[in-house]
Design a protein around this motif. Structure first.
Motif, PDB file in Angstrom:
ATOM      1  N   ASP A  62     -19.194   9.814   9.449  1.00 38.00           N
ATOM      2  CA  ASP A  62     -18.038   9.508  10.644  1.00 38.00           C
ATOM      3  C   ASP A  62     -16.789   9.659   9.936  1.00 38.00           C
ATOM      4  OD1 ASP A  62     -20.088   9.006  12.563  1.00 38.00           O
ATOM      5  OD2 ASP A  62     -19.906   6.793  12.144  1.00 38.00           O
ATOM      6  N   ASN A  63     -16.735   9.622   8.605  1.00 42.81           N
ATOM      7  CA  ASN A  63     -15.434   9.853   7.825  1.00 42.81           C
ATOM      8  C   ASN A  63     -14.204   8.577   8.330  1.00 42.81           C
ATOM      9  OD1 ASN A  63     -13.730  11.052   5.848  1.00 42.81           O
ATOM     10  ND2 ASN A  63     -12.546  12.310   7.565  1.00 42.81           N
ATOM     11  N   ASP A  64     -14.760   7.261   8.898  1.00 41.55           N
ATOM     12  CA  ASP A  64     -13.938   6.642   9.408  1.00 41.55           C
ATOM     13  C   ASP A  64     -13.535   5.436   8.687  1.00 41.55           C
ATOM     14  OD1 ASP A  64     -16.208   5.278   9.360  1.00 41.55           O
ATOM     15  OD2 ASP A  64     -16.358   4.963  11.686  1.00 41.55           O
ATOM     16  N   LEU A  65     -13.629   5.421   7.008  1.00 44.26           N
ATOM     17  CA  LEU A  65     -13.150   4.315   6.238  1.00 44.26           C
ATOM     18  C   LEU A  65     -11.835   4.523   5.968  1.00 44.26           C
ATOM     19  CD1 LEU A  65     -15.990   4.216   3.568  1.00 44.26           C
ATOM     20  CD2 LEU A  65     -15.757   2.958   5.698  1.00 44.26           C
ATOM     21  N   VAL A  66     -10.984   3.569   5.920  1.00 42.76           N
ATOM     22  CA  VAL A  66      -9.620   3.438   5.624  1.00 42.76           C
ATOM     23  C   VAL A  66      -9.408   3.334   4.221  1.00 42.76           C
ATOM     24  CG1 VAL A  66      -8.773   2.336   7.690  1.00 42.76           C
ATOM     25  CG2 VAL A  66      -9.340   0.982   5.707  1.00 42.76           C
ATOM     26  N   VAL A  67      -8.213   3.844   3.773  1.00 37.59           N
ATOM     27  CA  VAL A  67      -7.745   3.991   2.290  1.00 37.59           C
ATOM     28  C   VAL A  67      -8.430   5.368   1.643  1.00 37.59           C
ATOM     29  CG1 VAL A  67      -7.725   2.870   0.011  1.00 37.59           C
ATOM     30  CG2 VAL A  67      -7.823   1.364   1.935  1.00 37.59           C
ATOM     31  N   THR A  68      -9.505   5.499   1.660  1.00 39.18           N
ATOM     32  CA  THR A  68     -10.047   6.780   0.826  1.00 39.18           C
ATOM     33  C   THR A  68      -9.629   7.920   1.868  1.00 39.18           C
ATOM     34  OG1 THR A  68     -12.059   7.719  -0.093  1.00 39.18           O
ATOM     35  CG2 THR A  68     -12.235   6.485   2.225  1.00 39.18           C
ATOM     36  N   ASP A  69      -9.233   9.073   1.101  1.00 35.98           N
ATOM     37  CA  ASP A  69      -8.814  10.139   1.905  1.00 35.98           C
ATOM     38  C   ASP A  69     -10.039  10.696   2.664  1.00 35.98           C
ATOM     39  OD1 ASP A  69      -6.885  12.458   2.195  1.00 35.98           O
ATOM     40  OD2 ASP A  69      -8.571  13.426   1.502  1.00 35.98           O
ATOM     41  N   CYS A  70     -11.136  10.580   2.217  1.00 38.30           N
ATOM     42  CA  CYS A  70     -12.356  10.932   3.156  1.00 38.30           C
ATOM     43  C   CYS A  70     -13.384  10.399   2.734  1.00 38.30           C
ATOM     44  CB  CYS A  70     -12.501  12.596   2.832  1.00 38.30           C
ATOM     45  SG  CYS A  70     -12.723  13.111   1.168  1.00 38.30           S
ATOM     46  N   GLN A  94     -20.901  12.522  -5.863  1.00 38.99           N
ATOM     47  CA  GLN A  94     -21.348  12.190  -7.167  1.00 38.99           C
ATOM     48  C   GLN A  94     -20.378  11.187  -8.250  1.00 38.99           C
ATOM     49  OE1 GLN A  94     -22.484  16.108  -8.316  1.00 38.99           O
ATOM     50  NE2 GLN A  94     -24.557  15.513  -8.534  1.00 38.99           N
ATOM     51  N   ALA A  95     -18.975  11.709  -7.691  1.00 37.00           N
ATOM     52  CA  ALA A  95     -17.924  11.153  -8.530  1.00 37.00           C
ATOM     53  C   ALA A  95     -17.756   9.605  -8.200  1.00 37.00           C
ATOM     54  CB  ALA A  95     -16.662  12.000  -8.123  1.00 37.00           C
ATOM     55  N   VAL A  96     -17.951   9.122  -6.897  1.00 38.60           N
ATOM     56  CA  VAL A  96     -17.912   8.055  -6.581  1.00 38.60           C
ATOM     57  C   VAL A  96     -19.024   7.058  -7.044  1.00 38.60           C
ATOM     58  CG1 VAL A  96     -16.508   8.353  -4.168  1.00 38.60           C
ATOM     59  CG2 VAL A  96     -19.167   8.173  -4.253  1.00 38.60           C
ATOM     60  N   GLY A  97     -20.272   7.649  -7.181  1.00 38.88           N
ATOM     61  CA  GLY A  97     -21.359   6.927  -7.897  1.00 38.88           C
ATOM     62  C   GLY A  97     -20.907   6.635  -9.192  1.00 38.88           C
ATOM     63  N   LYS A  98     -20.522   7.742  -9.976  1.00 38.98           N
ATOM     64  CA  LYS A  98     -20.490   7.508 -11.257  1.00 38.98           C
ATOM     65  C   LYS A  98     -19.124   6.541 -11.530  1.00 38.98           C
ATOM     66  CE  LYS A  98     -19.163  10.438 -15.540  1.00 38.98           C
ATOM     67  NZ  LYS A  98     -17.806  10.627 -15.745  1.00 38.98           N
ATOM     68  N   ALA A  99     -18.228   6.485 -10.760  1.00 40.86           N
ATOM     69  CA  ALA A  99     -16.972   5.704 -10.911  1.00 40.86           C
ATOM     70  C   ALA A  99     -17.311   4.401 -10.556  1.00 40.86           C
ATOM     71  CB  ALA A  99     -15.821   6.114  -9.935  1.00 40.86           C
ATOM     72  N   ALA A 100     -18.270   4.218  -9.417  1.00 39.50           N
ATOM     73  CA  ALA A 100     -18.675   2.728  -9.193  1.00 39.50           C
ATOM     74  C   ALA A 100     -19.468   2.189 -10.375  1.00 39.50           C
ATOM     75  CB  ALA A 100     -19.887   2.795  -7.930  1.00 39.50           C
ATOM     76  N   ILE A 144     -11.450   8.179  -2.876  1.00 38.05           N
ATOM     77  CA  ILE A 144     -11.003   9.436  -2.994  1.00 38.05           C
ATOM     78  C   ILE A 144      -9.627   9.697  -2.538  1.00 38.05           C
ATOM     79  CG2 ILE A 144     -11.192  11.983  -2.445  1.00 38.05           C
ATOM     80  CD1 ILE A 144     -14.375  11.032  -2.048  1.00 38.05           C
ATOM     81  N   VAL A 145      -8.743  10.193  -3.614  1.00 33.76           N
ATOM     82  CA  VAL A 145      -7.357  10.280  -3.571  1.00 33.76           C
ATOM     83  C   VAL A 145      -7.157  11.792  -3.788  1.00 33.76           C
ATOM     84  CG1 VAL A 145      -5.035   9.803  -4.436  1.00 33.76           C
ATOM     85  CG2 VAL A 145      -7.084   8.135  -4.679  1.00 33.76           C
ATOM     86  N   ARG A 146      -6.478  12.244  -2.603  1.00 34.98           N
ATOM     87  CA  ARG A 146      -6.180  13.517  -2.398  1.00 34.98           C
ATOM     88  C   ARG A 146      -4.795  13.850  -3.044  1.00 34.98           C
ATOM     89  NH1 ARG A 146      -6.749  18.068   2.248  1.00 34.98           N
ATOM     90  NH2 ARG A 146      -8.336  16.335   2.516  1.00 34.98           N
ATOM     91  N   LEU A 147      -4.699  14.721  -4.151  1.00 33.40           N
ATOM     92  CA  LEU A 147      -3.503  15.071  -5.072  1.00 33.40           C
ATOM     93  C   LEU A 147      -2.829  16.038  -4.332  1.00 33.40           C
ATOM     94  CD1 LEU A 147      -5.110  14.390  -8.464  1.00 33.40           C
ATOM     95  CD2 LEU A 147      -3.750  12.542  -7.107  1.00 33.40           C
ATOM     96  N   LYS A 163      -8.729  12.765  -6.974  1.00 34.07           N
ATOM     97  CA  LYS A 163      -9.331  12.084  -8.196  1.00 34.07           C
ATOM     98  C   LYS A 163      -9.969  10.699  -7.512  1.00 34.07           C
ATOM     99  CE  LYS A 163      -5.195   9.155  -8.725  1.00 34.07           C
ATOM    100  NZ  LYS A 163      -4.113   8.363  -9.805  1.00 34.07           N
ATOM    101  N   VAL A 164     -10.552   9.870  -8.146  1.00 26.65           N
ATOM    102  CA  VAL A 164     -11.239   8.820  -7.705  1.00 26.65           C
ATOM    103  C   VAL A 164     -10.394   7.706  -8.172  1.00 26.65           C
ATOM    104  CG1 VAL A 164     -13.204   7.249  -7.746  1.00 26.65           C
ATOM    105  CG2 VAL A 164     -13.670   9.783  -7.306  1.00 26.65           C
ATOM    106  N   ALA A 165      -9.957   6.781  -7.593  1.00 28.59           N
ATOM    107  CA  ALA A 165      -9.251   5.589  -8.029  1.00 28.59           C
ATOM    108  C   ALA A 165      -9.902   4.394  -7.127  1.00 28.59           C
ATOM    109  CB  ALA A 165      -7.936   5.548  -7.774  1.00 28.59           C
TER     110      ALA A 165
END
Lengths: 418, 418
Positions: free
Chosen positions: B141-149, B313-319, B334-337, B345-347
């Motif tokens: 649904d792409n409906d989380l806030v803060v993350t770009d997607c 995969q990136a959010v799994g690793k970062a978590a 996920i942060v869009r640069l 990047k992931v932050a």
């Protein structure tokens, strides 16, 4: 015989690979220096003298037809009746054919198109005009006789098997607290070929799909609900595949109950999928989801079967060869030489054996329960969905589907008043 | 800090790539010699002490999670209420966590799961138990806030854009004598992200989809029908994409009219897609087809976006990294640069900013007509559907999706009586 041109047209519901056949026809004709015209919207383009000059399309565009779904020249749902009933229309088509020096007519479609191509060849012969008519097989329904399978079916079958396998993993993950029954509606008004293809998704007693409802087996609501209930009890969830064409024992389509009018006279365009879902919800009280992929299953070129693509191109090439050899009133049929490893060839078959016939699933392809496929069915189907042939994708993440120029051929005749 | 184990669980509707996140979590933890348990069916597995020992799975099986849709450990639709209302359940989860020496809890889901992870971290802190809770984003649904997607969205978006493009070619080919209007229903009860993704299928005034109905724009039947009519008159056909969540101006869901009971008290499980199709047929007299892909759109791993897979995969690793560093109550966002070329990047972001919020489409993403997307929307969406990441296929023509062993961890506690 003079130089002459070849006329190609597409008919009936389109498929993921009918354009691959078109591309193969044009390439084969180009290799023989034969000019190809295409009729827009099937036989209607011939009636209206609405023709396209394919020589204006680049070689790259013609190559790209191999990976582009839809019907690049437009198709039609329009059947000419008998030579007597539609005499003026047949005469007009022949007039257009003569005006554009057409010597070879290739009609790419199902059994109605085979019938049209056959009648036209008879009319031309009777009038002494040298016209060779060749039918080119195509249908996701896989219901043409004589040919082992129909180009277009393998890709729709692969789409169906993969989609059912994927959705089944989804349902399985959610079943503990959410959806327990999933209903997937496939095309197939009279024959259960696509329903059977869903059976490729899983093997073993408890693998999805757990229930397949074929048009060849009379729908028995009590037996269906009992099977859903025991499956959910044992497996935790139940994936149901239903053919749009299932019927009650008395022959009425089950879908008709959902396709009527409501109390206000408004159309209820529900298919049999949502109807069965509602039945499961009401009678068993289980949470249910349903899908009706509709056109997606016959246009999903992104998931085409490599075998199917090879068939589609082979019948196009063969049709040109047969036509140029003067094999009149035939269709290139796919002949299976072996199941494993799969081997096949293309051979000419008389249109008179194919026109207006319909191939149902053999009895031996449906298992004793009536809800699944047999090993013989799997052996038949598996080679048809084998291999991948993805389209190229652009930097926008979408397949690079081609759009032709469709350059109109100048008209030579007055408009048809029929 | 002792050795400790990491507990991972999946929540809410599954996606094509949530297992890719799971695989990345397990791989990252294995690289750090940290043992990973997985709860079956989300937080319910923690309540029931129904845990899986992922160390029993082979490296190949864990790698294969990257290309397997569904939710390998089972998911749930189950939300814990406030710490006060569900005190016994939270206490039980903490008891199970302690019994299995869990020091890190990763909850992979949407905003409800973020809320659960946050509350659990608060409870553990209050009780003096060293537990680090990290939310891991996931939702089509792409409906989380803060993350770009949100991981999962890009693949569902790609499926939607490709399917609409393919079906549009089909409709265009048939429109002369058959279907003139095609209605495609997408998921999105509250936000029109997937509906917007359909807009990627075509560019230019007359490219499909010709009409998108967003939940963010009140449904106006007269305006809709007028637009269908003029589109068919000008283009010859009309492709409509409708979000399941469109509402009337007074806030009522349009779908509710089709989801009630008939005169006999039977459920009518029609979605808004068939409902609009019926409206077009009745009011405009046009031949119409419709599709409801339902679960297919979120489980179509065969058509996953490569970008989306990389995000998952990136959010799994970062978590795992955040958890082991002791970053408590956060989620990798996920942060869009940059849009073009796309860089990201992931932050870490605080769960308290994310839990129970919902991101709608920005006003600037829907065009002035209310029926289409803007260039800004296209700029946002395009990188998310870019790139292909097909699964491996077997000789049977089907993707080789993995099924885990799901080896149960012996229970240490009495059953939960809550």
């Amino acid at each position: 015989m003079g130089k002459g041109t070849l006329l190609y047209a597409q008919s009936g519901g389109v498929t993921a690979v009918i354009n691959a056949t078109a591309g193969a026809v044009i390439q084969a004709a180009r290799a023989r220096k034969v000019k190809v015209l295409a009729a827009r919207n099937g036989i209607l383009g011939a009636l209206r003298e609405d023709l396209v000059d394919t020589s204006k399309e680049s070689a790259a565009a013609i190559r790209a037809l191999a990976h582009t779904p839809g019907g690049a020249f437009g198709s039609c749902r329009y059947k000419l009746k008998s030579l007597e009933q539609d005499a003026a229309k047949y005469a007009r088509v022949l007039e257009v054919i003569k005006a554009h020096d057409v010597r070879w007519f290739l009609y790419n479609g199902g059994n109605d198109s085979a019938d049209t191509a056959l009648k036209l060849s008879q009319l031309a012969a009777a009038s002494g005009y040298p016209l060779t008519c060749v039918g080119v097989p195509k249908t996701v329904d896989n219901d043409l006789v004589v040919t082992d399978c129909c180009p277009g079916f393998g890709s729709a079958a692969k789409y169906t098997a993969v989609s059912v396998a994927e959705a089944a993993l989804d349902v399985e993950a959610m079943a503990d607290t959410s959806t327990k029954v999933f209903v997937y509606e496939v095309m197939g008004r009279h024959a259960g070929w696509l329903a059977a293809a869903a059976g490729l998704a899983g093997q073993g007693k408890d693998a999805a799909p757990h229930i397949i409802l074929f048009p060849e087996v009379a729908y028995d609501e009590a037996a269906f609900l009992a099977k859903v209930k025991t499956t959910v009890a044992r497996v935790g969830h139940c994936v149901v595949v239903v053919s749009e064409g299932i019927r009650h024992a008395d022959g009425r389509f089950v879908a008709d109950a959902g396709g009527g009018k409501d109390a206000f006279g408004h159309s209820q365009l529900g298919g049999v999928g949502p109807l069965l879902a509602a039945t499961v919800k009401d009678k068993l009280g289980l949470k249910v989801h349903w899908t009706v992929p509709d056109y997606l299953q016959r246009s999903a070129r992104h998931l085409a079967s490599k075998t199917d693509l090879a068939h589609a191109q082979a019948v196009g090439k063969a049709a040109v060869e047969y036509a140029l050899k003067g094999l009149n009133g035939v269709m290139p049929a796919i002949v299976r030489l072996a199941d494993k490893p799969y081997r096949w060839k293309v051979a000419p078959a008389p249109l008179s054996d194919i026109a207006n016939h319909e191939k149902k699933m053999p009895k031996g392809f449906i298992d004793a329960s009536g809800f699944g496929i047999t090993p013989a069915c799997r052996r038949y189907l598996e080679p048809l969905v084998r291999g991948e042939a993805p389209p190229p994708y652009g930097p926008d993440g979408l397949p690079k589907y081609v759009r032709l120029k469709l350059s109109a051929v100048p008209k030579k005749l007055p408009a048809f008043a029929g």
